[in-house]
Design an enzyme around this catalytic site. Structure first.
Site, PDB file in Angstrom:
ATOM      1  N   GLY A  42     116.621  97.933  59.596  1.00  0.00           N
ATOM      2  CA  GLY A  42     115.552  98.892  59.186  1.00  0.00           C
ATOM      3  C   GLY A  42     114.322  98.051  58.645  1.00  0.00           C
ATOM      4  N   SER A  43     113.339  97.871  59.178  1.00  0.00           N
ATOM      5  CA  SER A  43     112.416  97.011  58.827  1.00  0.00           C
ATOM      6  C   SER A  43     110.746  97.291  59.377  1.00  0.00           C
ATOM      7  CB  SER A  43     112.726  95.494  59.169  1.00  0.00           C
ATOM      8  OG  SER A  43     113.168  95.722  60.493  1.00  0.00           O
TER       9      SER A  43
END
Length: 236
Positions: free
Chosen positions: A195-196
């Protein structure tokens, strides 16, 4: 029968994307855990194997076909365009501190998490900076979160900066290129685990091809047409 098996194997290779090498330790660990759980209870083992399969899927690295043009910048990641604004590039890259268009792409845990080179050229600088782990969809994540920045000079002489930003869950940034490397548009150059956000800084005069809320396909979606003049190259 043999032909059917071979056809099925070929279909699987064409349908199931390969896995990025960085995911192998996680998948092997998940498989080991599933085997241990299976000894305790078969249902737990089944859940473990499902988890291992989900981990392998997270680290998928599908093949992409970039546009056959050298005057555009493509999306460096799969995700959603969460922000388009004027911003100063990361100071650690040593670029001109004048604001330029920044396109931010948010990656959920369901998106492909490898990063792609936005344009063919040569890597001028790679700079890692530790930081916080705020939610990657926040505006201030670009300035405050852990990040890894790459400055690229394209074959047409433009400067592009692409920045991997860790998020609330992501705690590991992988960058596979070094200063001086020749890179090609659409090739995988890095990975962020779990997640980024990825920011792309464009040269002045670029014409945007995306808008906020649009989904992008890393290595394929055209983010912007680059300007025809090469004033940046004369400044370097």
């Amino acid at each position: 029968m043999r032909g059917t098996v071979q056809h099925a194997a070929q279909l699987a290779r064409e349908t199931i994307p390969p896995m990025h090498p960085a995911g192998r330790p996680f998948v092997l660990g998940a498989l080991a855990g599933a085997l241990a759980l299976r000894k305790l209870a078969r249902p737990l083992g089944t859940l473990g194997f499902i988890g291992a399969a989900a981990t392998a899927w997270f680290f998928r690295e599908p093949k992409r076909v970039p546009p056959a043009r050298d005057d555009v910048a493509v999306a460096p990641a799969d995700g959603v365009v969460s922000l388009i604004e004027e911003a100063v590039p990361p100071p650690e890259l040593g670029m001109d501190p004048q604001p330029r268009t920044r396109v931010s792409i948010f990656l959920s845990v369901f998106d492909v998490h490898v990063q792609r080179v936005p344009a063919s050229g040569r890597v001028q600088r790679v700079a890692y900076r530790p930081g916080k782990f705020l939610s990657a969809d926040l505006d201030k994540a670009s300035e405050e979160n852990e990040r890894n920045s790459v400055l690229l000079r394209t074959t047409s002489g433009h400067e592009l900066a692409v920045v991997q930003i860790a998020g609330l869950v992501a705690r590991r940034i992988v960058c596979q290129v070094s200063e001086g490397d020749t890179v090609h548009v659409g090739q995988t150059y890095g990975l962020i685990r779990f997640g980024s956000r990825v920011d792309l800084y464009l040269p002045a005069g670029s014409t945007l091809s995306v808008r906020v809320g649009q989904r992008t396909i890393g290595g394929e979606t055209t983010v912007a047409e680059l300007p025809a003049d090469h004033q940046e190259s004369s400044k370097a």
